[in-house]
Design an enzyme around this catalytic site. Structure first.
Site, PDB file in Angstrom:
ATOM      1  N   TYR A  78       0.809  -1.220   0.000  1.00 23.49           N
ATOM      2  CA  TYR A  78       0.000   0.000   0.000  1.00 23.49           C
ATOM      3  C   TYR A  78       0.845   1.275   0.000  1.00 23.49           C
ATOM      4  CZ  TYR A  78      -4.300  -2.474  -0.114  1.00 23.49           C
ATOM      5  OH  TYR A  78      -5.336  -3.269  -0.553  1.00 23.49           O
ATOM      6  N   ARG A  81       1.458   1.800  -3.548  1.00 23.00           N
ATOM      7  CA  ARG A  81       0.252   2.292  -4.225  1.00 23.00           C
ATOM      8  C   ARG A  81       0.013   3.758  -3.871  1.00 23.00           C
ATOM      9  NH1 ARG A  81      -3.933  -1.568  -4.068  1.00 23.00           N
ATOM     10  NH2 ARG A  81      -5.234  -0.040  -5.129  1.00 23.00           N
ATOM     11  N   HIS A 132     -14.661   1.357  -1.931  1.00 22.73           N
ATOM     12  CA  HIS A 132     -13.615   0.522  -1.320  1.00 22.73           C
ATOM     13  C   HIS A 132     -12.640   1.348  -0.494  1.00 22.73           C
ATOM     14  CE1 HIS A 132     -14.406  -2.548  -4.784  1.00 22.73           C
ATOM     15  NE2 HIS A 132     -15.361  -2.529  -3.891  1.00 22.73           N
ATOM     16  N   CYS A 254      -4.645   5.214  20.565  1.00 24.47           N
ATOM     17  CA  CYS A 254      -4.545   4.182  21.614  1.00 24.47           C
ATOM     18  C   CYS A 254      -3.105   3.812  21.914  1.00 24.47           C
ATOM     19  CB  CYS A 254      -5.343   2.939  21.212  1.00 24.47           C
ATOM     20  SG  CYS A 254      -4.661   2.074  19.785  1.00 24.47           S
TER      21      CYS A 254
HETATM   22  C1  BV8 Z   1     -18.303  -7.829   0.557  1.00 25.65           C
HETATM   23  C2  BV8 Z   1      -9.182  -3.143  -2.066  1.00 25.65           C
HETATM   24  C3  BV8 Z   1     -19.600  -8.970   2.132  1.00 25.65           C
HETATM   25  C4  BV8 Z   1      -8.602  -1.823  -2.084  1.00 25.65           C
HETATM   26  C5  BV8 Z   1     -10.696  -4.331  -3.460  1.00 25.65           C
HETATM   27  C6  BV8 Z   1     -21.345 -11.604  -3.855  1.00 25.65           C
HETATM   28  C7  BV8 Z   1     -21.841 -10.602  -3.017  1.00 25.65           C
HETATM   29  C8  BV8 Z   1     -21.013 -10.011  -2.069  1.00 25.65           C
HETATM   30  C9  BV8 Z   1     -19.671 -10.379  -1.959  1.00 25.65           C
HETATM   31  C10 BV8 Z   1     -19.181 -11.339  -2.799  1.00 25.65           C
HETATM   32  C11 BV8 Z   1     -20.004 -11.958  -3.729  1.00 25.65           C
HETATM   33  N1  BV8 Z   1     -19.248 -12.862  -4.394  1.00 25.65           N
HETATM   34  C12 BV8 Z   1     -17.972 -12.821  -3.909  1.00 25.65           C
HETATM   35  C13 BV8 Z   1     -17.905 -11.929  -2.932  1.00 25.65           C
HETATM   36  C14 BV8 Z   1     -16.700 -11.626  -2.157  1.00 25.65           C
HETATM   37  C15 BV8 Z   1     -15.851 -10.519  -2.802  1.00 25.65           C
HETATM   38  C16 BV8 Z   1     -15.770 -10.594  -4.285  1.00 25.65           C
HETATM   39  O1  BV8 Z   1     -16.447  -9.847  -4.979  1.00 25.65           O
HETATM   40  N2  BV8 Z   1     -14.890 -11.456  -4.777  1.00 25.65           N
HETATM   41  C17 BV8 Z   1     -14.709 -11.540  -6.211  1.00 25.65           C
HETATM   42  C18 BV8 Z   1     -13.206 -11.652  -6.514  1.00 25.65           C
HETATM   43  C19 BV8 Z   1     -15.501 -12.722  -6.699  1.00 25.65           C
HETATM   44  N3  BV8 Z   1     -16.368  -9.229  -2.400  1.00 25.65           N
HETATM   45  C20 BV8 Z   1     -15.975  -8.740  -1.231  1.00 25.65           C
HETATM   46  O2  BV8 Z   1     -15.271  -9.329  -0.442  1.00 25.65           O
HETATM   47  C21 BV8 Z   1     -16.474  -7.336  -0.885  1.00 25.65           C
HETATM   48  N4  BV8 Z   1     -17.061  -7.395   0.403  1.00 25.65           N
HETATM   49  O3  BV8 Z   1     -19.061  -8.006  -0.335  1.00 25.65           O
HETATM   50  O4  BV8 Z   1     -18.589  -8.038   1.848  1.00 25.65           O
HETATM   51  C22 BV8 Z   1     -19.560  -9.067   3.608  1.00 25.65           C
HETATM   52  C23 BV8 Z   1     -20.705  -8.709   4.312  1.00 25.65           C
HETATM   53  C24 BV8 Z   1     -20.664  -8.822   5.686  1.00 25.65           C
HETATM   54  C25 BV8 Z   1     -19.487  -9.256   6.341  1.00 25.65           C
HETATM   55  C26 BV8 Z   1     -18.342  -9.562   5.614  1.00 25.65           C
HETATM   56  C27 BV8 Z   1     -18.360  -9.479   4.222  1.00 25.65           C
HETATM   57  C28 BV8 Z   1     -15.311  -6.368  -0.799  1.00 25.65           C
HETATM   58  C29 BV8 Z   1     -14.733  -6.150  -2.148  1.00 25.65           C
HETATM   59  C30 BV8 Z   1     -13.633  -5.092  -2.075  1.00 25.65           C
HETATM   60  C31 BV8 Z   1     -12.308  -5.751  -2.354  1.00 25.65           C
HETATM   61  N5  BV8 Z   1     -11.260  -4.756  -2.382  1.00 25.65           N
HETATM   62  N6  BV8 Z   1      -9.714  -3.482  -3.378  1.00 25.65           N
HETATM   63  C32 BV8 Z   1      -7.482  -1.813  -3.057  1.00 25.65           C
HETATM   64  O5  BV8 Z   1      -6.404  -2.329  -2.740  1.00 25.65           O
HETATM   65  O6  BV8 Z   1      -7.735  -1.290  -4.137  1.00 25.65           O
HETATM   66  S1  BV8 Z   1     -11.230  -4.872  -4.959  1.00 25.65           S
HETATM   67  C33 BV8 Z   1     -10.285  -4.280  -6.223  1.00 25.65           C
HETATM   68  O7  BV8 Z   1     -10.946  -4.770  -7.402  1.00 25.65           O
HETATM   69  C34 BV8 Z   1     -10.254  -2.781  -6.410  1.00 25.65           C
HETATM   70  O8  BV8 Z   1     -11.008  -2.038  -5.493  1.00 25.65           O
HETATM   71  C35 BV8 Z   1     -10.816  -2.611  -7.816  1.00 25.65           C
HETATM   72  O9  BV8 Z   1     -11.393  -1.411  -8.014  1.00 25.65           O
HETATM   73  C36 BV8 Z   1     -11.780  -3.716  -7.811  1.00 25.65           C
HETATM   74  C37 BV8 Z   1     -12.436  -4.084  -9.086  1.00 25.65           C
HETATM   75  O10 BV8 Z   1     -11.465  -4.239 -10.085  1.00 25.65           O
HETATM   76  P1  BV8 Z   1     -11.562  -3.232 -11.343  1.00 25.65           P
HETATM   77  O11 BV8 Z   1     -11.614  -1.856 -10.825  1.00 25.65           O
HETATM   78  O12 BV8 Z   1     -12.652  -3.670 -12.226  1.00 25.65           O
HETATM   79  O13 BV8 Z   1     -10.144  -3.424 -11.979  1.00 25.65           O
HETATM   80  P2  BV8 Z   1      -9.692  -4.572 -13.001  1.00 25.65           P
HETATM   81  O14 BV8 Z   1      -8.222  -4.476 -13.133  1.00 25.65           O
HETATM   82  O15 BV8 Z   1     -10.337  -5.864 -12.604  1.00 25.65           O
HETATM   83  O16 BV8 Z   1     -10.365  -4.139 -14.387  1.00 25.65           O
HETATM   84  C38 BV8 Z   1      -9.974  -2.928 -15.015  1.00 25.65           C
HETATM   85  C39 BV8 Z   1     -10.886  -2.790 -16.224  1.00 25.65           C
HETATM   86  O17 BV8 Z   1     -10.571  -1.566 -16.878  1.00 25.65           O
HETATM   87  C40 BV8 Z   1     -10.683  -3.886 -17.247  1.00 25.65           C
HETATM   88  O18 BV8 Z   1     -11.954  -4.301 -17.728  1.00 25.65           O
HETATM   89  C41 BV8 Z   1      -9.881  -3.193 -18.361  1.00 25.65           C
HETATM   90  O19 BV8 Z   1     -10.205  -3.725 -19.622  1.00 25.65           O
HETATM   91  C42 BV8 Z   1     -10.379  -1.792 -18.256  1.00 25.65           C
HETATM   92  N7  BV8 Z   1      -9.439  -0.754 -18.700  1.00 25.65           N
HETATM   93  C43 BV8 Z   1      -8.085  -0.763 -18.607  1.00 25.65           C
HETATM   94  N8  BV8 Z   1      -7.600   0.402 -19.083  1.00 25.65           N
HETATM   95  C44 BV8 Z   1      -8.672   1.158 -19.465  1.00 25.65           C
HETATM   96  C45 BV8 Z   1      -9.853   0.415 -19.231  1.00 25.65           C
HETATM   97  N9  BV8 Z   1     -11.079   0.886 -19.510  1.00 25.65           N
HETATM   98  C46 BV8 Z   1     -11.160   2.128 -20.037  1.00 25.65           C
HETATM   99  N10 BV8 Z   1     -10.077   2.899 -20.298  1.00 25.65           N
HETATM  100  C47 BV8 Z   1      -8.826   2.452 -20.035  1.00 25.65           C
HETATM  101  N11 BV8 Z   1      -7.756   3.217 -20.312  1.00 25.65           N
END
Ligand code: BV8
Length: 369
Positions: A78, A81, A132, A254
Site C-alpha cells: 500500500y 500504491r 472501497h 490508543c
Molecule cells: C463484501 C481493495 C460482504 C482496495 C478491493 C457476492 C456478493 C457479495 C460479496 C461477494 C459476492 N461474491 C464474492 C464476494 C466476495 C468478494 C468478491 O467480490 N470477490 C470476487 C473476486 C468474486 N467481495 C468482497 O469481499 C467485498 N465485500 O461483499 O462483503 C460481507 C458482508 C458482511 C461481512 C463480511 C463481508 C469487498 C470487495 C472489495 C475488495 N477490495 N480493493 C485496493 O487495494 O484497491 S477490490 C479491487 O478490485 C479494487 O477495489 C478494484 O477497483 C476492484 C475491481 O477491479 P476493477 O476496478 O474492475 O479493476 P480490473 O483491473 O479488474 O479491471 C480494469 C478494467 O478496466 C478492465 O476491464 C480493463 O479492460 C479496463 N481498462 C483498462 N484500461 C482502461 C480500461 N477501460 C477504459 N479505459 C482504459 N484506459
C-alpha cells in the site's frame, strides 16, 4: 495524461447519437467506476496481464488474513500504491465526471477506486461514493475499542522502514537488500517491475528482479507423501517482509495498535454508511433511473459488479466504456445497452460533451484536496 481533444477511437456515430439523446433527457444517472478510469493517469489496474494482482497473491495483500499474517508486506504494497497514486494526476475522465456532477444534481459516481483521483479532480463529494475506501485514509486496526481514523494523510512514507530510499537497493526494483535491512517481498518487486516495464517502458526494463531476488519464490524442495522431492509451488511460499509491528505506522490515539489503510479488503464488508448511500440510489421510491455508466471495470468484484443490473431493474439504460472489447461486452443487454470500446480518458469527455460542453471549460479546474 491523454489529450482529450485527440480524436476518439472509431465509435459508431449512430450509437453515440442515440446515447447522447438519452443523456440529454436524463435526470438521474449512476456511474460505476473501476481501475480502468485511472489507467491513463499511469496507475496499474488489478487484473489482466500486467495488473497489480498478476503474479501477486491477492490473498496476501488485500485480505484481513494477509494483513494478520504479514502486515509489513501489506504495508509495503500500500505504500507503493500511495506513492504511485500521489504522483499520478487526474485525467480527463475524472474531470468530465466531476463536471457532470456539478451540472446534474441527480448524478452520482460509485467508484471502486481508492486512488483519490476523483476527489482531486474536484468531483463534488456528496455525489461521489468511494466504495472501497481511499489509500490516503488510515484507521486503527482496533475499530471496536479504539476506532481512530485519519483522512487525507498524503505523507510519502509513513515510517522509515516503509521509505524505499532508506533501502536504496530495494528501490531499484530488483537488487537484493543487504541482509540487515527489511527485505521487500521479491514477489511484490517482481509484480511491480512487470508493471513498470509495461506502463513506463524501457526506463524500467533493465531493472527486472534478478534471479537471486526470485530465488525464495522457488524455495527449497519439499518431500511429498512418497518421499519424492517436489519443488515448492510459489503459492505455498508465504514471503515475509521482515518488518515488525514496530516498523509500521502506530495508532496515535490508543498507542497500542498499528494503523491500517482504510480500504475494504476481500471478505470485509463495505462501510455500512457508504454501502447504504450507494444502494439508496437504486431505491424504488426514487423512481426511474435513466442511465448507468459502467466505466473501466472488469465487473468482477461484488457488490459493485451488481449495480448495473440493479440500475436496469430501475429502468436505466446501460452504457459501458472499456478499453477491452471482451470486458466491455460482458453482461450487456443487446439492443438496449451501449458498448463503447476505448480509453475512458478519451471517450468519457466525448460522450458527455452535450451536457458538460467542451473540455476547455472544465478540464483541470484548480482543486485543493
Ligand atoms: C463484501 C481493495 C460482504 C482496495 C478491493 C457476492 C456478493 C457479495 C460479496 C461477494 C459476492 N461474491 C464474492 C464476494 C466476495 C468478494 C468478491 O467480490 N470477490 C470476487 C473476486 C468474486 N467481495 C468482497 O469481499 C467485498 N465485500 O461483499 O462483503 C460481507 C458482508 C458482511 C461481512 C463480511 C463481508 C469487498 C470487495 C472489495 C475488495 N477490495 N480493493 C485496493 O487495494 O484497491 S477490490 C479491487 O478490485 C479494487 O477495489 C478494484 O477497483 C476492484 C475491481 O477491479 P476493477 O476496478 O474492475 O479493476 P480490473 O483491473 O479488474 O479491471 C480494469 C478494467 O478496466 C478492465 O476491464 C480493463 O479492460 C479496463 N481498462 C483498462 N484500461 C482502461 C480500461 N477501460 C477504459 N479505459 C482504459 N484506459
Amino acid at each position: 495524461m491523454s489529450d482529450p481533444s485527440s480524436s476518439a477511437p472509431m465509435l459508431n456515430p449512430a450509437d453515440v447519437a442515440d446515447f447522447q439523446e438519452v443523456l440529454r433527457q436524463s435526470k438521474r444517472i449512476v456511474a460505476v467506476l473501476g481501475a480502468g478510469v485511472s489507467a491513463s493517469s499511469g496507475l496499474a489496474t488489478f487484473r489482466g496481464s500486467n495488473g497489480l494482482w498478476a503474479g501477486q497473491d491477492v490473498m496476501q495483500v488485500a485480505t484481513p488474513a494477509g494483513f494478520r499474517h504479514d502486515p509489513g508486506l501489506v504495508w509495503q504494497f500500500y505504500s507503493y500504491r500511495r506513492r504511485e497514486a500521489a504522483k499520478a494526476k487526474p485525467n480527463a475522465a475524472h474531470y468530465a465526471l466531476a463536471e457532470l456532477a456539478r451540472r446534474l444534481p441527480g448524478f452520482v459516481t460509485l467508484s471502486q477506486n481508492v486512488d483519490n483521483l476523483s476527489p482531486r479532480a474536484g468531483h463534488p463529494l456528496p455525489q461521489l461514493k468511494q466504495l472501497h475506501g481511499n489509500l490516503f485514509n488510515l484507521r486503527c486496526v482496533d475499530a471496536v475499542n479504539c476506532g481512530y481514523e485519519e483522512h487525507g494523510n498524503l505523507r510519502d512514507h509513513l515510517t522509515p522502514a516503509l521509505d524505499p530510499s532508506s533501502a536504496p537497493e530495494a528501490a531499484q526494483l530488483g537488487t537484493v537488500d543487504s541482509a540487515a535491512r527489511p527485505k521487500a517481498s521479491p514477489l511484490l518487486l517482481a509484480g511491480i517491475a512487470r508493471k513498470h516495464a509495461t506502463i513506463l517502458g524501457d526506463a524500467y526494463r533493465d531493472r527486472k528482479p534478478s534471479s537471486e531476488d526470485l530465488t525464495p519464490l522457488r524455495g527449497a524442495a519439499t518431500a511429498d507423501a512418497d518421499g519424492e522431492q517436489q519443488p515448492r509451488k510459489t503459492s505455498d511460499i508465504r514471503l515475509s517482509s521482515g518488518l515488525t509491528a514496530a516498523d509500521l505506522p502506530q495508532c496515535p490515539a490508543c498507542r497500542t495498535n498499528i494503523l491500517r489503510p482504510a480500504v475494504v479488503w476481500f471478505g470485509e464488508a463495505l462501510d455500512p454508511d457508504v454501502a447504504a448511500e450507494a444502494e439508496a440510489h437504486f431505491d424504488e421510491g426514487l423512481g426511474k433511473l435513466d442511465l448507468c455508466l459502467v466505466i473501466g471495470t472488469s465487473s468482477k468484484v461484488w457488490p459493485a459488479a451488481g449495480y448495473a443490473e440493479m440500475a436496469r431493474n430501475r429502468g436505466a439504460r446501460v452504457a459501458v466504456v472499456n478499453l477491452d472489447a471482451t470486458d466491455a461486452a460482458k453482461n450487456v443487454r443487446r439492443g438496449r445497452d451501449w458498448v463503447f470500446v476505448g480509453d475512458a480518458a478519451v471517450l468519457v469527455p466525448e460522450l458527455l460533451r452535450p451536457v458538460i460542453g467542451a473540455p476547455e471549460t472544465w478540464l483541470e479546474r484548480p482543486v485543493s484536496v
